[in-house]
Design a protein around this motif. Structure first.
Motif, PDB file in Angstrom:
ATOM      1  N   LYS A   1       5.932  10.745  37.415  1.00 36.37           N
ATOM      2  CA  LYS A   1       7.098  11.158  38.201  1.00 36.37           C
ATOM      3  C   LYS A   1       8.351  10.447  37.708  1.00 36.37           C
ATOM      4  O   LYS A   1       9.412  11.062  37.561  1.00 36.37           O
ATOM      5  CB  LYS A   1       6.881  10.863  39.680  1.00 36.37           C
ATOM      6  CG  LYS A   1       8.060  11.295  40.557  1.00 36.37           C
ATOM      7  CD  LYS A   1       7.759  11.121  42.043  1.00 36.37           C
ATOM      8  CE  LYS A   1       8.942  11.597  42.889  1.00 36.37           C
ATOM      9  NZ  LYS A   1       8.666  11.476  44.344  1.00 36.37           N
TER      10      LYS A   1
ATOM     11  N   HIS B   1       7.647   4.723  41.840  1.00 40.22           N
ATOM     12  CA  HIS B   1       7.109   6.038  41.480  1.00 40.22           C
ATOM     13  C   HIS B   1       5.993   5.862  40.455  1.00 40.22           C
ATOM     14  O   HIS B   1       6.053   4.956  39.606  1.00 40.22           O
ATOM     15  CB  HIS B   1       8.191   6.923  40.848  1.00 40.22           C
ATOM     16  CG  HIS B   1       9.347   7.213  41.753  1.00 40.22           C
ATOM     17  ND1 HIS B   1       9.202   7.781  42.998  1.00 40.22           N
ATOM     18  CD2 HIS B   1      10.684   7.037  41.570  1.00 40.22           C
ATOM     19  CE1 HIS B   1      10.395   7.929  43.555  1.00 40.22           C
ATOM     20  NE2 HIS B   1      11.304   7.482  42.711  1.00 40.22           N
TER      21      HIS B   1
ATOM     22  N   GLU C   1       2.232   9.441  44.528  1.00 38.28           N
ATOM     23  CA  GLU C   1       3.253   9.487  43.478  1.00 38.28           C
ATOM     24  C   GLU C   1       4.405   8.544  43.785  1.00 38.28           C
ATOM     25  O   GLU C   1       5.004   7.973  42.874  1.00 38.28           O
ATOM     26  CB  GLU C   1       3.789  10.912  43.313  1.00 38.28           C
ATOM     27  CG  GLU C   1       2.988  11.792  42.400  1.00 38.28           C
ATOM     28  CD  GLU C   1       3.796  12.993  41.947  1.00 38.28           C
ATOM     29  OE1 GLU C   1       3.641  13.389  40.778  1.00 38.28           O
ATOM     30  OE2 GLU C   1       4.579  13.526  42.747  1.00 38.28           O
ATOM     31  N   THR C   2       4.735   8.414  45.051  1.00 40.00           N
ATOM     32  CA  THR C   2       5.820   7.521  45.468  1.00 40.00           C
ATOM     33  C   THR C   2       5.323   6.632  46.600  1.00 40.00           C
ATOM     34  O   THR C   2       4.742   7.122  47.568  1.00 40.00           O
ATOM     35  CB  THR C   2       7.050   8.315  45.937  1.00 40.00           C
ATOM     36  OG1 THR C   2       7.538   9.107  44.853  1.00 40.00           O
ATOM     37  CG2 THR C   2       8.151   7.369  46.403  1.00 40.00           C
TER      38      THR C   2
END
Length: 277
Positions: free
Chosen positions: A83, A79, A61-62
């Protein structure tokens, strides 16, 4: 002095493991007071492939990494779209400034649609973000006495004030000089010579600084209460629809296109402005 980010940043973004929907420059370059030794903060959004969303092995996600090239420190954080959009629909001033940064390194039709939706994501409660950030930076300045957190304090207070009063996101402190104390241009000029330099000896005294910070804080708190911005974002449905279209691989618009670099255009514009200054 104008500090221009290196044009090779576009190459960096093109080499990321997931397609970047956008990447912009944040940090001191965006805020209008980069130093000769400032690092470059790249922020943006990537798109995870569908198999890394619905399967057992999910993607990141990151993504965050830092490195140095040609003597320039680069810090990259992106991101995944979901997200990022969740953060965008909160009072998170960081992601809003990243999305609207004029220092664009990579763009796409998705980026342009997000920018168009940004005004409907703004609320009066974004003031809480700027007030909290200002308190943190002011305490840091009181502890270490460096110019950087002091400028961050003024920057976020003035950015928050402009946002509450006009609905405009302006992260560049130099564009907000008329709304702040008269000594800000001199402090910015001093900051440009050293990233972690102290408050200049001929600068404002601590009593004056504390008074001005308290006054701006009170003004921002008042502006929050009287702002015409809504209490909640109104773009939720539209942002959801955008995420679904991206996930399903549907066309974003008739102008949809692949990765586009605008770093060179930004560099040329900044270079021309420096020559004409």
């Amino acid at each position: 002095m104008t500090v221009i980010p290196p044009a090779w940043l576009a190459e960096v973004c093109a080499e990321e493991p997931y397609p970047l929907l956008f990447a912009t420059i944040s940090g001191a370059h965006l805020y209008g007071f980069p130093s000769r030794d400032s690092d470059v903060d790249l922020r943006g959004t990537h798109a995870l492939p569908v198999e890394e969303i619905v399967g057992l092995r999910t993607g990141e996600e990151t993504i965050s990494r830092s490195w140095e090239r040609d003597g320039v420190e680069v810090d990259l954080v992106t991101h995944d779209l979901v997200k990022f959009c969740r953060l965008l629909l909160t009072r998170n001033g960081y992601v809003m400034e990243q999305l609207l940064s004029p220092l664009v390194v990579a763009s796409s039709a998705v980026h342009e649609e997000l920018v168009a939706l940004a005004p409907a994501c703004l609320t009066r409660h974004h003031a809480h973000h700027y007030l909290g950030f200002a308190r943190t930076q002011w305490r840091l300045f009181e502890r270490i006495g460096e110019l950087k957190p002091l400028l961050y304090t003024f920057r976020v207070l003035l950015t928050g004030l402009r946002l509450m009063r006009s609905g405009e996101v302006v992260a560049d402190l130099t564009r907000l000089f008329p709304e702040g104390p008269p000594y800000l241009p001199d402090l910015v000029e001093a900051k440009r010579s050293a990233e972690h330099g102290p408050l200049p000896g001929d600068g404002p005294d601590p009593v004056r600084l504390a008074h001005d910070v308290r006054a701006l804080t009170a003004s921002l708190e008042e502006a929050r209460e009287t702002s015409e911005l809504p209490d909640a974002a109104t773009a939720g449905a539209a942002v959801h629809d955008l995420v679904v279209r991206v996930r399903l691989g549907q066309p974003i618009s008739s102008s949809a296109r692949p990765f586009v670099s605008r770093m060179q255009r930004t560099t040329n514009t900044a270079d021309s402005a420096a020559k004409n200054a």
